[in-house]
Design a protein around this motif. Structure first.
Motif, PDB file in Angstrom:
ATOM      1  N   GLY A  65      33.585  41.466  42.852  1.00 24.33           N
ATOM      2  CA  GLY A  65      34.715  40.622  42.458  1.00 24.33           C
ATOM      3  C   GLY A  65      34.392  39.151  42.556  1.00 24.33           C
ATOM      4  N   LEU A  66      33.660  38.786  43.600  1.00 18.75           N
ATOM      5  CA  LEU A  66      33.245  37.395  43.778  1.00 18.75           C
ATOM      6  C   LEU A  66      32.327  36.975  42.627  1.00 18.75           C
ATOM      7  CD1 LEU A  66      33.740  35.246  45.978  1.00 18.75           C
ATOM      8  CD2 LEU A  66      31.631  35.977  47.051  1.00 18.75           C
ATOM      9  N   TRP A  67      31.384  37.843  42.295  1.00 23.62           N
ATOM     10  CA  TRP A  67      30.457  37.554  41.197  1.00 23.62           C
ATOM     11  C   TRP A  67      31.219  37.395  39.878  1.00 23.62           C
ATOM     12  CZ3 TRP A  67      25.769  35.889  40.269  1.00 23.62           C
ATOM     13  CH2 TRP A  67      25.227  36.078  39.000  1.00 23.62           C
ATOM     14  N   GLN A  68      32.119  38.316  39.599  1.00 23.48           N
ATOM     15  CA  GLN A  68      32.897  38.254  38.364  1.00 23.48           C
ATOM     16  C   GLN A  68      33.744  36.978  38.307  1.00 23.48           C
ATOM     17  OE1 GLN A  68      35.181  41.863  38.335  1.00 23.48           O
ATOM     18  NE2 GLN A  68      33.411  43.161  37.878  1.00 23.48           N
ATOM     19  N   ALA A  69      34.367  36.629  39.424  1.00 24.31           N
ATOM     20  CA  ALA A  69      35.254  35.462  39.447  1.00 24.31           C
ATOM     21  C   ALA A  69      34.487  34.154  39.296  1.00 24.31           C
ATOM     22  CB  ALA A  69      36.060  35.453  40.741  1.00 24.31           C
ATOM     23  N   LEU A  70      33.219  34.137  39.721  1.00 28.73           N
ATOM     24  CA  LEU A  70      32.430  32.907  39.647  1.00 28.73           C
ATOM     25  C   LEU A  70      31.787  32.686  38.279  1.00 28.73           C
ATOM     26  CD1 LEU A  70      30.795  32.899  43.181  1.00 28.73           C
ATOM     27  CD2 LEU A  70      32.587  31.378  42.334  1.00 28.73           C
ATOM     28  N   GLN A  71      31.907  33.656  37.383  1.00 25.76           N
ATOM     29  CA  GLN A  71      31.370  33.482  36.032  1.00 25.76           C
ATOM     30  C   GLN A  71      32.165  32.381  35.321  1.00 25.76           C
ATOM     31  OE1 GLN A  71      28.484  35.069  35.241  1.00 25.76           O
ATOM     32  NE2 GLN A  71      28.767  35.674  37.368  1.00 25.76           N
ATOM     33  N   PRO A  72      31.522  31.668  34.394  1.00 27.79           N
ATOM     34  CA  PRO A  72      32.230  30.580  33.683  1.00 27.79           C
ATOM     35  C   PRO A  72      33.482  31.105  32.977  1.00 27.79           C
ATOM     36  CG  PRO A  72      29.877  30.535  33.205  1.00 27.79           C
ATOM     37  CD  PRO A  72      30.128  31.790  33.972  1.00 27.79           C
ATOM     38  N   LEU A  73      34.506  30.286  32.977  1.00 31.19           N
ATOM     39  CA  LEU A  73      35.748  30.652  32.297  1.00 31.19           C
ATOM     40  C   LEU A  73      35.529  30.675  30.791  1.00 31.19           C
ATOM     41  CD1 LEU A  73      38.317  28.486  34.275  1.00 31.19           C
ATOM     42  CD2 LEU A  73      38.081  30.953  34.370  1.00 31.19           C
ATOM     43  N   PRO A  74      36.149  31.631  30.096  1.00 33.74           N
ATOM     44  CA  PRO A  74      36.017  31.653  28.631  1.00 33.74           C
ATOM     45  C   PRO A  74      36.686  30.427  28.016  1.00 33.74           C
ATOM     46  CG  PRO A  74      37.603  33.300  29.386  1.00 33.74           C
ATOM     47  CD  PRO A  74      36.972  32.717  30.603  1.00 33.74           C
ATOM     48  N   GLN A  75      36.095  29.949  26.940  1.00 34.15           N
ATOM     49  CA  GLN A  75      36.640  28.773  26.265  1.00 34.15           C
ATOM     50  C   GLN A  75      37.930  29.084  25.520  1.00 34.15           C
ATOM     51  OE1 GLN A  75      35.416  25.658  26.627  1.00 34.15           O
ATOM     52  NE2 GLN A  75      34.012  26.576  28.090  1.00 34.15           N
ATOM     53  N   HIS A  76      38.057  30.338  25.065  1.00 38.57           N
ATOM     54  CA  HIS A  76      39.226  30.746  24.296  1.00 38.57           C
ATOM     55  C   HIS A  76      39.822  32.002  24.912  1.00 38.57           C
ATOM     56  CE1 HIS A  76      37.969  27.850  21.319  1.00 38.57           C
ATOM     57  NE2 HIS A  76      36.761  28.401  21.312  1.00 38.57           N
ATOM     58  N   PRO A  77      41.127  32.204  24.790  1.00 37.85           N
ATOM     59  CA  PRO A  77      41.759  33.425  25.296  1.00 37.85           C
ATOM     60  C   PRO A  77      41.203  34.652  24.565  1.00 37.85           C
ATOM     61  CG  PRO A  77      43.406  31.791  24.682  1.00 37.85           C
ATOM     62  CD  PRO A  77      42.088  31.290  24.198  1.00 37.85           C
ATOM     63  N   LEU A 128      39.519  37.835  49.858  1.00 38.56           N
ATOM     64  CA  LEU A 128      38.462  38.791  49.534  1.00 38.56           C
ATOM     65  C   LEU A 128      39.039  40.131  49.073  1.00 38.56           C
ATOM     66  CD1 LEU A 128      36.093  37.843  52.452  1.00 38.56           C
ATOM     67  CD2 LEU A 128      35.580  37.588  50.015  1.00 38.56           C
ATOM     68  N   HIS A 129      40.173  40.524  49.631  1.00 36.56           N
ATOM     69  CA  HIS A 129      40.831  41.748  49.166  1.00 36.56           C
ATOM     70  C   HIS A 129      41.330  41.586  47.730  1.00 36.56           C
ATOM     71  CE1 HIS A 129      41.595  43.607  53.391  1.00 36.56           C
ATOM     72  NE2 HIS A 129      40.394  43.869  52.920  1.00 36.56           N
ATOM     73  N   LEU A 130      41.869  40.416  47.415  1.00 32.59           N
ATOM     74  CA  LEU A 130      42.286  40.153  46.035  1.00 32.59           C
ATOM     75  C   LEU A 130      41.099  40.222  45.077  1.00 32.59           C
ATOM     76  CD1 LEU A 130      44.831  37.204  46.320  1.00 32.59           C
ATOM     77  CD2 LEU A 130      45.276  39.466  45.413  1.00 32.59           C
ATOM     78  N   LEU A 131      39.991  39.639  45.492  1.00 30.91           N
ATOM     79  CA  LEU A 131      38.805  39.627  44.632  1.00 30.91           C
ATOM     80  C   LEU A 131      38.211  41.026  44.467  1.00 30.91           C
ATOM     81  CD1 LEU A 131      37.123  36.373  45.981  1.00 30.91           C
ATOM     82  CD2 LEU A 131      38.160  36.693  43.729  1.00 30.91           C
ATOM     83  N   SER A 132      38.352  41.857  45.481  1.00 28.52           N
ATOM     84  CA  SER A 132      37.761  43.203  45.412  1.00 28.52           C
ATOM     85  C   SER A 132      38.672  44.205  44.708  1.00 28.52           C
ATOM     86  CB  SER A 132      37.423  43.707  46.816  1.00 28.52           C
ATOM     87  OG  SER A 132      38.593  43.869  47.586  1.00 28.52           O
ATOM     88  N   ALA A 133      39.931  43.856  44.469  1.00 26.61           N
ATOM     89  CA  ALA A 133      40.907  44.808  43.920  1.00 26.61           C
ATOM     90  C   ALA A 133      40.499  45.327  42.544  1.00 26.61           C
ATOM     91  CB  ALA A 133      42.291  44.170  43.861  1.00 26.61           C
ATOM     92  N   HIS A 134      40.139  44.437  41.627  1.00 27.26           N
ATOM     93  CA  HIS A 134      39.816  44.879  40.268  1.00 27.26           C
ATOM     94  C   HIS A 134      38.555  45.745  40.229  1.00 27.26           C
ATOM     95  CE1 HIS A 134      38.352  44.596  36.088  1.00 27.26           C
ATOM     96  NE2 HIS A 134      39.635  44.755  35.820  1.00 27.26           N
ATOM     97  N   PRO A 135      37.437  45.336  40.870  1.00 26.31           N
ATOM     98  CA  PRO A 135      36.258  46.209  40.873  1.00 26.31           C
ATOM     99  C   PRO A 135      36.526  47.566  41.535  1.00 26.31           C
ATOM    100  CG  PRO A 135      35.629  44.000  41.506  1.00 26.31           C
ATOM    101  CD  PRO A 135      37.132  44.025  41.444  1.00 26.31           C
TER     102      PRO A 135
END
Length: 202
Positions: A65-77, A128-135
């Motif tokens: 989750g941490l890795w996914q969240a740290l990826q660059p934000l998409p420019q477009h929805p 950290l629990h929030l970040l781990s929820a989706h994975p």
């Protein structure tokens, strides 16, 4: 800024002088390095011991989750979502990124202090629990196709229930037992004093 101003005023009232505890904390622990008096740990303690101890079975999901969240934000929805849903998805990603950056910043900042304890990073646990929820949800979904994951899910649940019971009822409960013992000793002493006082009064 209003919360910060209120905090400064409350600190002024409590300490009877103008002070800012976060700066005092950094000065005491980093500039003066006085916390080393209580013991020293390696610089990587939080990453190699603290976070694994804190997260236990959620560790791999929190890392993902941490890795996914740290990826660059998409420019477009995302194009496959309607306008309002796309904005919500982008806001959610942005919020998770902010939480992930906060987690990394705090862990790195606390790693610069020689004295380290797991309890110092307890405030990061909800993040950290929030970040781990989706994975975690993605790994165990869909429930109908769990196959080999079903026993793993049961094992993870049983481990965490057992760990929770142990940590709540057994681990370091000496403090509670001592307080109970002292209370009973005080009650017994009070009863004796009352009985002696009553006897002298007669």
């Amino acid at each position: 800024s209003a919360v910060l101003a209120l905090s400064v005023l409350v600190d002024r009232l409590y300490y009877q002088t103008w002070t800012f505890p976060p700066v005092r904390f950094l000065y005491f622990n980093i500039a003066q390095s006085l916390a080393a008096f209580y013991g020293k740990n390696r610089w990587d303690y939080y990453f190699t011991e603290g976070l694994p101890l804190l997260l236990t079975t959620a560790l791999p999901f929190a890392v993902a989750g941490l890795w996914q969240a740290l990826q660059p934000l998409p420019q477009h929805p995302p194009p496959n979502l309607p306008g309002s849903e796309a904005r919500k998805a982008l806001l959610s990603k942005s919020a998770l990124r902010a939480l992930a950056l906060t987690t990394v910043f705090v862990a790195v900042l606390l790693s610069s202090i020689s004295h380290k304890e797991v309890r110092f990073i307890y405030p990061l646990l909800p993040i950290l629990h929030l970040l781990s929820a989706h994975p975690l949800a993605a790994f165990f979904r869909p429930v109908t196709k769990l196959h080999w994951k079903a026993p793993l899910l049961v094992a993870v649940l049983l481990f965490n229930i057992g760990l929770g019971q142990y940590a709540s009822l057994v681990h370091q409960r000496g403090v509670i037992d001592v307080l109970s013992f002292l209370r009973h000793e005080q009650e017994a002493a009070t009863e004796i004093a009352t009985a002696n006082g009553g006897a002298h009064g007669q």
